[in-house]
Design a protein around this motif. Sequence first.
Motif, PDB file in Angstrom:
ATOM      1  N   LEU A 132       0.907  -1.406  -0.173  1.00 56.51           N
ATOM      2  CA  LEU A 132       0.021  -0.216   0.045  1.00 56.51           C
ATOM      3  C   LEU A 132       0.934   1.422   0.327  1.00 56.51           C
ATOM      4  O   LEU A 132       1.083   2.043  -0.849  1.00 56.51           O
ATOM      5  CB  LEU A 132      -0.623  -0.125   1.269  1.00 56.51           C
ATOM      6  CG  LEU A 132      -1.921   1.318   1.283  1.00 56.51           C
ATOM      7  CD1 LEU A 132      -2.654   1.619   0.168  1.00 56.51           C
ATOM      8  CD2 LEU A 132      -2.400   1.108   2.747  1.00 56.51           C
ATOM      9  N   LEU A 133       2.025   1.886   0.915  1.00 53.91           N
ATOM     10  CA  LEU A 133       2.622   2.559   1.000  1.00 53.91           C
ATOM     11  C   LEU A 133       3.677   2.592   0.386  1.00 53.91           C
ATOM     12  O   LEU A 133       3.761   3.844  -1.042  1.00 53.91           O
ATOM     13  CB  LEU A 133       4.022   2.339   2.247  1.00 53.91           C
ATOM     14  CG  LEU A 133       3.093   2.138   3.167  1.00 53.91           C
ATOM     15  CD1 LEU A 133       3.543   2.400   4.813  1.00 53.91           C
ATOM     16  CD2 LEU A 133       2.056   3.931   3.919  1.00 53.91           C
ATOM     17  N   ASN A 134       4.153   1.524  -0.884  1.00 48.40           N
ATOM     18  CA  ASN A 134       5.051   1.739  -1.741  1.00 48.40           C
ATOM     19  C   ASN A 134       3.536   1.713  -2.652  1.00 48.40           C
ATOM     20  O   ASN A 134       4.301   2.439  -3.855  1.00 48.40           O
ATOM     21  CB  ASN A 134       5.868   0.015  -2.158  1.00 48.40           C
ATOM     22  CG  ASN A 134       6.519   0.322  -3.443  1.00 48.40           C
ATOM     23  OD1 ASN A 134       7.588  -0.013  -2.680  1.00 48.40           O
ATOM     24  ND2 ASN A 134       6.707  -0.379  -4.564  1.00 48.40           N
ATOM     25  N   GLY A 135       3.177   1.741  -3.063  1.00 46.77           N
ATOM     26  CA  GLY A 135       1.928   2.096  -4.946  1.00 46.77           C
ATOM     27  C   GLY A 135       1.762   3.602  -4.105  1.00 46.77           C
ATOM     28  O   GLY A 135       1.774   3.952  -5.641  1.00 46.77           O
ATOM     29  N   ILE A 136       1.256   3.837  -3.034  1.00 48.33           N
ATOM     30  CA  ILE A 136       0.639   5.544  -3.009  1.00 48.33           C
ATOM     31  C   ILE A 136       2.643   6.098  -3.485  1.00 48.33           C
ATOM     32  O   ILE A 136       1.803   7.416  -4.096  1.00 48.33           O
ATOM     33  CB  ILE A 136       0.462   5.729  -1.903  1.00 48.33           C
ATOM     34  CG1 ILE A 136      -0.714   5.174  -1.287  1.00 48.33           C
ATOM     35  CG2 ILE A 136       0.442   7.148  -1.091  1.00 48.33           C
ATOM     36  CD1 ILE A 136      -0.846   4.919   0.263  1.00 48.33           C
ATOM     37  N   GLU A 137       3.767   5.560  -2.669  1.00 49.80           N
ATOM     38  CA  GLU A 137       4.734   6.472  -3.677  1.00 49.80           C
ATOM     39  C   GLU A 137       4.728   6.166  -4.676  1.00 49.80           C
ATOM     40  O   GLU A 137       5.005   7.571  -5.499  1.00 49.80           O
ATOM     41  CB  GLU A 137       5.998   6.202  -2.397  1.00 49.80           C
ATOM     42  CG  GLU A 137       7.938   6.235  -2.803  1.00 49.80           C
ATOM     43  CD  GLU A 137       8.377   5.453  -2.286  1.00 49.80           C
ATOM     44  OE1 GLU A 137       8.768   5.852  -1.240  1.00 49.80           O
ATOM     45  OE2 GLU A 137       8.308   4.802  -2.225  1.00 49.80           O
ATOM     46  N   GLY A 138       4.616   5.347  -5.619  1.00 48.57           N
ATOM     47  CA  GLY A 138       4.544   5.285  -6.404  1.00 48.57           C
ATOM     48  C   GLY A 138       3.387   6.250  -7.343  1.00 48.57           C
ATOM     49  O   GLY A 138       3.669   6.850  -8.899  1.00 48.57           O
ATOM     50  N   LYS A 139       2.643   6.583  -7.150  1.00 54.53           N
ATOM     51  CA  LYS A 139       1.186   7.443  -7.624  1.00 54.53           C
ATOM     52  C   LYS A 139       1.878   8.889  -7.274  1.00 54.53           C
ATOM     53  O   LYS A 139       0.543   9.704  -8.218  1.00 54.53           O
ATOM     54  CB  LYS A 139       0.168   6.335  -7.366  1.00 54.53           C
ATOM     55  CG  LYS A 139      -0.240   5.456  -7.326  1.00 54.53           C
ATOM     56  CD  LYS A 139      -1.015   4.854  -8.323  1.00 54.53           C
ATOM     57  CE  LYS A 139      -0.883   3.822  -9.232  1.00 54.53           C
ATOM     58  NZ  LYS A 139      -1.789   3.315 -11.001  1.00 54.53           N
ATOM     59  N   LEU A 140       2.274   9.091  -6.056  1.00 62.19           N
ATOM     60  CA  LEU A 140       2.495  10.678  -6.218  1.00 62.19           C
ATOM     61  C   LEU A 140       3.374  11.125  -7.215  1.00 62.19           C
ATOM     62  O   LEU A 140       4.401  10.571  -7.636  1.00 62.19           O
ATOM     63  CB  LEU A 140       2.999  10.727  -5.150  1.00 62.19           C
ATOM     64  CG  LEU A 140       1.991  10.452  -3.570  1.00 62.19           C
ATOM     65  CD1 LEU A 140       2.466  10.486  -2.132  1.00 62.19           C
ATOM     66  CD2 LEU A 140       0.558  11.297  -4.119  1.00 62.19           C
TER      67      LEU A 140
END
Length: 309
Positions: free
Chosen positions: A301-309
């Motif tokens: 989840l955190l990795n995905g949020i970081e990648g989408k930002l």
Amino acid sequence: MNSEKESFQQKNFVSKSLFYRFSQLVGFLLGARFFVAALLTFALYVSTFFLFNQEESFSKFVFDFKVHGIIFCTVLSVLAGGIINQFYDFEKDHIVKPFRTRIQSFIQQKYFLYVYLALTVISLGVATYISYRVLIFFVVYQFFMWFYSHKLSRILILNNLTFVSLTLYPFFGMMVYYQTFSKKVFLMAVFLFLFLLCIDIVKDTLTKSVDKAFGYTTIPNYFKSKNTKIILISLLIITMAVSMKLITKTGISGFMSYYFTGGLFVMVICIYLLLNSSRRTKFLTLNILRFWVFIGILAMLLNGIEGKL
């Protein structure tokens, strides 16, 4: 005086009635494995959006009702699978999970079966509305969940392999739906399969004697303690090798790279605990492995949020 006594009796009756209803609700939630289904739902949404869905924006994903329908069908199927599993394991659970079976005793088994049928019908009905391919997908899923509870859970090795495969089956469906085929996804699937397999075998070591008494042929009660320990340690070492492959060969980064790196230390700790095995260390190993799966969902989840930002 009589009115006060009647008032007290009435309050006592109401409190007992509320306790009974609450116990029924808790019994149903435990019997249907509601909390497992809730965690699976969270994991499906996280993995679908941040791992399998490589092209759609968040707004498109939110309004992709087919995906929500598939996840909804999955949740209903898992709830139904939990009910049918506890129906077949009812006698065994009396010993292994006395608190849960005590709570479940507030509901007659026939009502669990009614709910099982209702969940199955609703799930397949929604799947039919989505597409015939989705319907076939869930017919297969629900058949094997029933067949696992009815027969496969008692067969050596097949019980563990089938349980883990059924756990990962919805994720495989999402991977096919989004056609997300890559070396990274494949290695992550292998890692998770091996990790869950270790969890299932460790769980079987804690119910070894009960499984044997009720005719469940598991790895611990067939291969005995020493060989089971060798099997578990070997699986953990293979899982560590897959982790290192993910870290060094797939370009994985961010929180997921920290997760797989940290996982190496977690598995070393588990190996140490298994070498000094007792019931306490087995229980501790089981909870460490389960907790690390949850940490993996958060890391994605955190990795995905970081990648989408």
